[in-house]
Design an enzyme around this catalytic site. Structure first.
Site, PDB file in Angstrom:
ATOM      1  N   ARG A 120       3.151  18.758  43.611  1.00  0.00           N
ATOM      2  CA  ARG A 120       2.815  17.349  43.829  1.00  0.00           C
ATOM      3  C   ARG A 120       3.478  16.410  42.825  1.00  0.00           C
ATOM      4  NH1 ARG A 120      -1.902  20.231  44.843  1.00  0.00           N
ATOM      5  NH2 ARG A 120      -2.553  20.147  47.043  1.00  0.00           N
ATOM      6  N   LYS A 142      12.862   6.169  46.028  1.00  0.00           N
ATOM      7  CA  LYS A 142      12.759   6.665  47.400  1.00  0.00           C
ATOM      8  C   LYS A 142      13.404   8.043  47.477  1.00  0.00           C
ATOM      9  CE  LYS A 142      12.616   2.798  50.636  1.00  0.00           C
ATOM     10  NZ  LYS A 142      13.364   2.155  51.748  1.00  0.00           N
ATOM     11  N   GLU A 184      26.993  -1.269  50.373  1.00  0.00           N
ATOM     12  CA  GLU A 184      25.686  -1.556  49.781  1.00  0.00           C
ATOM     13  C   GLU A 184      25.791  -2.615  48.687  1.00  0.00           C
ATOM     14  OE1 GLU A 184      22.706  -0.735  50.491  1.00  0.00           O
ATOM     15  OE2 GLU A 184      22.874   0.966  51.873  1.00  0.00           O
ATOM     16  N   LYS A 226      18.523  -4.321  42.773  1.00  0.00           N
ATOM     17  CA  LYS A 226      17.581  -3.316  43.245  1.00  0.00           C
ATOM     18  C   LYS A 226      16.488  -3.063  42.216  1.00  0.00           C
ATOM     19  CE  LYS A 226      16.984   0.804  45.863  1.00  0.00           C
ATOM     20  NZ  LYS A 226      17.574   1.873  46.680  1.00  0.00           N
ATOM     21  N   GLU A 236       7.507  -0.482  49.136  1.00  0.00           N
ATOM     22  CA  GLU A 236       8.039  -1.196  50.298  1.00  0.00           C
ATOM     23  C   GLU A 236       6.939  -1.809  51.148  1.00  0.00           C
ATOM     24  OE1 GLU A 236      12.021  -0.138  52.482  1.00  0.00           O
ATOM     25  OE2 GLU A 236      10.375   0.792  53.568  1.00  0.00           O
ATOM     26  N   ARG A 240      10.391  -5.314  49.120  1.00  0.00           N
ATOM     27  CA  ARG A 240      11.436  -4.300  49.115  1.00  0.00           C
ATOM     28  C   ARG A 240      12.133  -4.169  50.462  1.00  0.00           C
ATOM     29  NH1 ARG A 240      11.250   1.569  46.088  1.00  0.00           N
ATOM     30  NH2 ARG A 240      13.278   2.320  46.809  1.00  0.00           N
ATOM     31  N   ASN A 244      16.695  -3.408  53.108  1.00  0.00           N
ATOM     32  CA  ASN A 244      17.085  -2.742  54.350  1.00  0.00           C
ATOM     33  C   ASN A 244      18.005  -3.604  55.211  1.00  0.00           C
ATOM     34  OD1 ASN A 244      15.665  -0.204  54.173  1.00  0.00           O
ATOM     35  ND2 ASN A 244      13.770  -1.372  54.418  1.00  0.00           N
ATOM     36  N   HIS A 247      20.298  -2.019  57.751  1.00  0.00           N
ATOM     37  CA  HIS A 247      19.943  -0.606  57.896  1.00  0.00           C
ATOM     38  C   HIS A 247      19.293  -0.259  59.224  1.00  0.00           C
ATOM     39  CE1 HIS A 247      20.939  -0.526  53.709  1.00  0.00           C
ATOM     40  NE2 HIS A 247      20.641   0.741  53.594  1.00  0.00           N
ATOM     41  N   HIS A 251      21.043   2.801  60.700  1.00  0.00           N
ATOM     42  CA  HIS A 251      20.437   4.131  60.809  1.00  0.00           C
ATOM     43  C   HIS A 251      20.501   4.648  62.242  1.00  0.00           C
ATOM     44  CE1 HIS A 251      17.822   3.975  56.900  1.00  0.00           C
ATOM     45  NE2 HIS A 251      19.098   4.202  56.672  1.00  0.00           N
ATOM     46  N   HIS A 263      27.389   6.494  55.602  1.00  0.00           N
ATOM     47  CA  HIS A 263      26.255   5.570  55.591  1.00  0.00           C
ATOM     48  C   HIS A 263      26.713   4.120  55.419  1.00  0.00           C
ATOM     49  CE1 HIS A 263      22.288   3.939  54.658  1.00  0.00           C
ATOM     50  NE2 HIS A 263      22.786   3.451  53.544  1.00  0.00           N
TER      51      HIS A 263
END
Length: 358
Positions: A120, A142, A184, A226, A236, A240, A244, A247, A251, A263
């Site tokens: 964990r 992330k 990016e 960022k 997010e 945040r 994206n 994206h 995606h 990407h």
């Protein structure tokens, strides 16, 4: 390397991002003091880049285990993650041990997820070796893997102990990968820091050359964007989401292409799509729409796409992380450096904007 050669960008009070030449040698100093075992995860083509990190850890007396994983998105599967957990289990990793991820964004996503899930959560230090990894994937906590249904659908938020952006690694990066990573960076210019766009427009050749002051400046500017956003909104829940930009469609295109498209290339197309949506709803003028195509084009990035029908992409769009119930949500601009959410657009508008990409 003197301390003055290193730029330190704090991510709130949680951790620092170090940018400079040779900073990966500092990995030992940035691990928690009680670490005894370290798993170094690297992409299969990057064994040479991982060697100095492994050597430094072993010289410090740590029990180091090394795992090579497939290149790019092929690394981000549950099977590869399970292989890392098997190594950790067989070596007796405890909660006071750590993972160091050396590679591009896919490797830091995978390594971070392996660290987040093992017992964990154990410490992770990222050593990104690509522009994309430095300015995006490695910063912000992330982590995740892909499934057959879409990209990054399984993962966790897991804050790293540190991020080491060693600019020396960019000397080995293929030009197409460097340019894709700059998508990016350009995103940061459109959503927050227009100076990035000006640097690209004024110095497009220098920005694409490893070792230049211009490339370092735009990398540091994007990391700073960022860092500020994720420090304010780790999970997010609101702010945040502006990261994206480009994206949502990006995606979906990646999924349609079987992750064979870079990407950054998909995000470049996605940004033009988001700009089309914003222009068609009166949010931005034609000049800002065209600036998207111009700046991305300077970097050799795609700004058109016709390899899929809109219907072929729609299912992936509906699985996007920003979607709530049946309501699609896009990040768009109300003006330069003015990102906002666009919720529930009419499907006819989405189709018109997609037709414009062709």
């Amino acid at each position: 390397m003197s301390p003055s050669d290193v730029t330190t960008i704090p991510v709130g009070d949680d951790y620092d991002v170090l940018v400079g030449h040779g900073v990966s040698a500092r990995v030992v100093d940035l691990l928690p003091d009680d670490v005894a075992r370290v798993l170094v995860v690297h992409g299969e083509p990057l064994a040479r880049l991982a060697e100095p990190v492994v050597d430094a850890l072993r010289a410090a007396g740590l029990d180091v285990h090394v795992a090579a994983v497939p290149d790019a998105e092929a690394a981000k599967t549950v099977e590869v993650a399970a292989g890392l957990w098997a190594v950790m289990g067989q070596a007796g990793f405890t909660r006071t041990d750590a993972v160091v991820a050396v590679g591009g964004g896919s490797v830091t996503d995978l390594g971070g997820w392996a660290a987040a899930a093992w017992l964990r959560g154990v410490a992770v230090v990222h050593v990104p070796t690509t522009v994309l990894g430095m300015v995006d994937a490695a910063v912000g906590g992330k982590t995740g893997i892909n499934t057959a249904e879409g990209k990054n659908l399984v993962g966790a938020f897991h804050t790293p102990a540190a991020v080491l952006c060693d600019l020396d690694h960019l000397a080995t990066l293929p030009p197409a990968d460097l340019s894709a990573g700059l998508a990016e960076v350009v995103k940061g210019g459109f959503i927050a820091d227009p100076r990035i766009l000006e640097i690209v427009e004024e110095e497009e050749s220098a920005v694409q050359e490893p070792g230049t002051a211009q490339l370092r400046e735009v990398i540091e500017r994007k990391i700073a964007i960022k860092a500020e956003v994720v420090a304010a909104d780790l999970r997010e829940s609101n702010l945040r989401e502006i990261l994206n930009y480009g994206h949502t469609l990006g995606h979906a295109i990646e999924h349609h292409e079987g992750y064979r498209m870079r990407h950054g290339e998909a995000v470049a197309i996605g940004m033009v799509y988001a700009a089309e949506l914003a222009h068609r709803t009166g949010r931005i003028d034609a000049a800002l729409l065209e600036r998207h195509r111009y700046v991305l084009g300077l970097l050799g990035l795609p700004t058109t796409y016709s390899a899929a029908t809109f219907d072929e992409l729609l299912a992936a769009l509906r699985r996007d992380k920003k979607t709530r119930g049946a309501t699609l949500r896009f990040v768009v601009l109300d003006g330069l450096a003015q990102p906002t959410r666009f919720e529930g657009p009419d499907e006819s508008l989405l189709r018109e904007a997609y037709a414009a990409l062709a």
